[in-house]
Design a protein around this motif. Structure first.
Motif, short mmCIF file in Angstrom:
data_model
loop_
_atom_site.label_atom_id
_atom_site.label_comp_id
_atom_site.label_asym_id
_atom_site.label_seq_id
_atom_site.Cartn_x
_atom_site.Cartn_y
_atom_site.Cartn_z
N ASP A 365 0.72 -1.17 0.12
CA ASP A 365 0.23 0.13 -0.02
C ASP A 365 0.33 1.37 0.39
O ASP A 365 -0.16 2.49 -0.20
N ARG A 366 2.74 1.40 0.33
CA ARG A 366 2.87 2.19 0.65
C ARG A 366 3.84 1.73 -0.80
O ARG A 366 4.35 1.20 -1.10
N SER A 367 4.39 3.02 -1.17
CA SER A 367 6.17 2.88 -1.71
C SER A 367 7.13 2.78 -1.37
O SER A 367 7.66 2.76 0.47
N PRO A 368 8.85 1.98 -1.28
CA PRO A 368 9.14 1.58 -0.91
C PRO A 368 9.85 3.49 -0.17
O PRO A 368 9.88 4.48 -1.06
N GLN A 369 10.82 3.32 0.95
CA GLN A 369 11.44 4.21 0.84
C GLN A 369 13.25 3.86 1.50
O GLN A 369 13.19 2.92 1.80
N MET A 370 14.28 5.01 1.51
CA MET A 370 15.09 4.26 2.28
C MET A 370 15.43 3.84 3.15
O MET A 370 16.50 3.01 2.96
N ALA A 472 23.37 6.24 -7.76
CA ALA A 472 22.69 5.19 -8.18
C ALA A 472 22.54 4.07 -7.19
O ALA A 472 21.46 3.68 -7.76
N ARG A 473 23.17 4.27 -5.62
CA ARG A 473 22.73 3.51 -5.16
C ARG A 473 20.77 4.30 -3.89
O ARG A 473 20.31 2.76 -4.41
N MET A 474 20.67 4.34 -4.87
CA MET A 474 19.07 5.08 -4.66
C MET A 474 18.05 4.91 -5.39
O MET A 474 18.07 4.08 -4.88
N GLU A 475 18.64 4.80 -6.66
CA GLU A 475 17.94 5.20 -7.59
C GLU A 475 17.76 2.99 -7.97
O GLU A 475 16.68 2.07 -8.19
N LEU A 476 18.74 1.98 -7.44
CA LEU A 476 19.07 1.59 -7.66
C LEU A 476 17.97 -0.02 -7.01
O LEU A 476 16.98 -0.46 -7.12
N PHE A 477 17.30 1.01 -5.21
CA PHE A 477 17.02 0.10 -4.96
C PHE A 477 15.49 0.55 -4.62
O PHE A 477 14.40 0.27 -4.59
N LEU A 478 15.24 1.86 -5.14
CA LEU A 478 14.02 2.17 -5.02
C LEU A 478 13.75 1.66 -6.20
O LEU A 478 12.14 1.49 -6.14
N PHE A 479 14.20 1.52 -7.78
CA PHE A 479 13.05 1.10 -8.70
C PHE A 479 13.07 0.16 -8.61
O PHE A 479 12.28 -0.80 -9.16
N PHE A 480 14.06 -1.31 -8.56
CA PHE A 480 14.08 -2.35 -7.95
C PHE A 480 12.80 -3.00 -7.01
O PHE A 480 12.21 -3.92 -7.52
N THR A 481 13.07 -2.18 -6.18
CA THR A 481 12.19 -2.91 -5.09
C THR A 481 10.54 -2.55 -5.51
O THR A 481 9.86 -3.02 -5.40
N SER A 482 10.49 -0.92 -6.36
CA SER A 482 9.20 -0.73 -6.50
C SER A 482 8.33 -1.88 -7.67
O SER A 482 7.39 -2.22 -7.76
#
Length: 520
Positions: A365-370, A472-482
């Motif tokens: 129900d919510r978006s991933p966060q760092m 890049a680290r932020m993008e990889l985690f947020l895109f992948f988990t989304s």
């Protein structure tokens, strides 16, 4: 006394010559001793040197193979240009970490001068190790941070873009599709929002053209002919050669130049909307200083550097991520079919650790966060293993020695081009338990907790480490988990198992493949 002084005065020229000869002889003998410790390498042929020993479409594999014969530090000769190749974690760490400044310079890249970008227009990535490079790198880092890099504001922007990407994938309605340019567009939009202040819709034809041109430009830099032109720059003086061989690079730079001109029409000196505005302000300040690196040509080069660094490696990593989820469905999901299908995928009842961890920590129900990352050790390990095994930038950008130095007991003279085979670090058999397998457990301890690995160097290290690593680290985690939060990815019926080997074009990218995205 007077006679003695006059005698000395008359003999000063001869004394000077004698001292000069002595100094040169001493330096020659000293260097001769040093060059006796020069790294070994294969026999060099007249003119072409050792170029035939290298597969320029897979240079990292050639370097690894040669290291088995000549050691982790060996020499090559491209035409009459000498270079050193460094392999293995121990040697690479000594050079990039312990002797960072010794290896911080860059060799001369003549192609950009012949495409119309000359002195004081080296950008950041290809700039020599100098006051100018330090100034531009410092400016780029501080400005990107001012516009949100590493902050919650940029995290929200990435999360929003991940939502657009998921919507675009949903619109495929479960039909087979190639995710290549959807992912490219999504990742590129993040850096574009920082540099240009805008994002581009996925059906924007103009931006799609830029992404395709950029990919063609990367392909232009590989191969024997391209390398020959770089090591024999005299050939670039032949009229029409640079524009013909590096056609797409010229078009990308022209394209970026047009974007900059459009941006300038709405520029206001009193406000900073994005990186370009900040750079334009510096250009205004530098108008009274001749030779400043803050100029229009360098704005184009720095923008090109940031756009390419902020797009290619991260989007390529995410493409590998989806491919590995197809090839290793037990890592992705709990499984859908209790059988092994003809594509070679085992669709049984698997633990599905990534989906399971996402559902447990984030939910649907919510978006991933760092801040979720610390509670998701397995997903974090999978992302790191994607970067390690995917080997995105196997040889990076060539370095050059800033001064005479030593490495692993070998003498490396000043001005020597040095290539770091990062592939040999990420797959070093002395470091990794299963270097040639996709194995997320490389980054987990016995209790299933994430562990950092010193030999994990996909962003290189030292003074020339990737300045966009944090983004890049932020993008990889947020895109992948989304993506994994919303979809289960599998191969379309009748599709052959995709190739696990990559295609080298500066970066190592997967060959084209198709997927089906099933909403969870």
């Amino acid at each position: 006394l007077g006679l003695s002084l006059r005698s000395c005065g008359n003999n000063l020229p001869a004394l000077g010559i004698a001292l000069t000869v002595f100094a040169l002889l001493f330096d020659f003998l000293k260097r001769r001793k040093s060059w006796s410790r020069y790294p070994p390498g294969p026999t060099s042929l007249p003119f072409i040197g050792t170029m035939l020993q290298i597969d320029f479409h897979n240079p990292h594999l050639s370097f690894t193979q040669l290291s088995k014969k000549y050691g982790n530090v060996f020499s090559l000769q491209n035409c009459w240009r000498n270079l050193i190749v460094v392999n293995g974690f121990k040697a690479v760490k000594e050079a990039l970490v312990q002797k960072s400044e010794d290896f911080a310079d860059r060799p001369y890249f003549p192609i950009y001068e012949h495409l119309g970008f000359g002195e004081n227009s080296e950008g950041v990535v290809f700039a020599r190790y100098s006051r100018t490079w330090k100034e531009q790198r410092r400016f780029a880092l501080s400005t990107l941070r001012n516009f949100g890099m590493g902050k919650k504001s940029l995290e929200q922007r990435v999360t929003k873009e991940a939502g657009f990407l998921c919507s675009a994938i949903c619109s495929e309605k479960g039909c087979p599709f190639d995710p290549h340019f959807l992912i490219n567009n999504a990742v590129s939009n993040v850096i574009c929002s920082l540099i240009y202040g805008e994002r581009f819709d996925y059906d924007n034809k103009k931006f799609q053209r830029l992404l395709h041109l950029f990919e063609q430009a990367l392909n232009e830099e590989t191969g024997f002919l391209s390398q020959l032109l770089i090591v024999v720059p005299l050939l670039l003086r032949i009229p029409g050669v640079p524009q013909s061989i590096f056609r797409s690079q010229k078009k990308v730079l022209d394209f970026i130049d047009e974007l900059l001109k459009e941006h300038k029409t709405t520029w206001n000196l009193t406000q900073k909307r994005d990186f370009i505005d900040a750079f334009l302000q510096e250009i205004e300040k530098a108008k009274e200083h001749a030779g400043s690196s803050f100029n229009d040509n360098n704005l184009c080069m720095v923008t090109f550097d940031l756009f390419s660094a902020g797009t290619e490696t991260t989007s390529t990593t995410l493409r590998w991520a989806l491919l590995y989820m197809l090839l290793h469905p037990d890592i992705q999901c709990k499984g859908h079919r209790g059988r092994a299908d003809q594509r070679g995928c085992q669709w049984g009842f698997f633990p599905g650790k990534v989906h399971e961890e996402i559902d447990k920590v984030i939910g649907r129900d919510r978006s991933p966060q760092m801040e979720d990352l610390v509670n998701m050790p397995y997903t974090n390990a999978v992302i790191h293993e994607i970067q390690r095994y995917g080997d995105i930038a196997p040889v990076g950008v060539p370095h050059m020695t800033y001064r005479d130095t030593e490495l692993q007991g070998f003498f490396i003279p000043k001005g020597m081009t040095v290539i770091f085979n990062l592939s040999s670090v990420l797959k070093d058999e002395m470091v990794w338990e299963k270097p040639h397998q996709f194995y997320p457990e490389h980054f987990l301890d016995a209790d299933g907790q994430f562990v950092k690995r010193e030999a994990f160097l996909p962003f290189s290290a030292g003074r020339r480490a990737c300045l966009g690593e944090q983004l890049a680290r932020m993008e990889l985690f947020l895109f992948f988990t989304s993506l994994l939060q919303h979809f289960t990815f599998h191969l379309p019926e009748g599709q052959a198992r995709p190739r696990e080997v990559g295609h080298f074009a500066v970066t190592l990218a997967p060959h084209p493949y198709q997927i089906q995205a099933v909403p969870r």
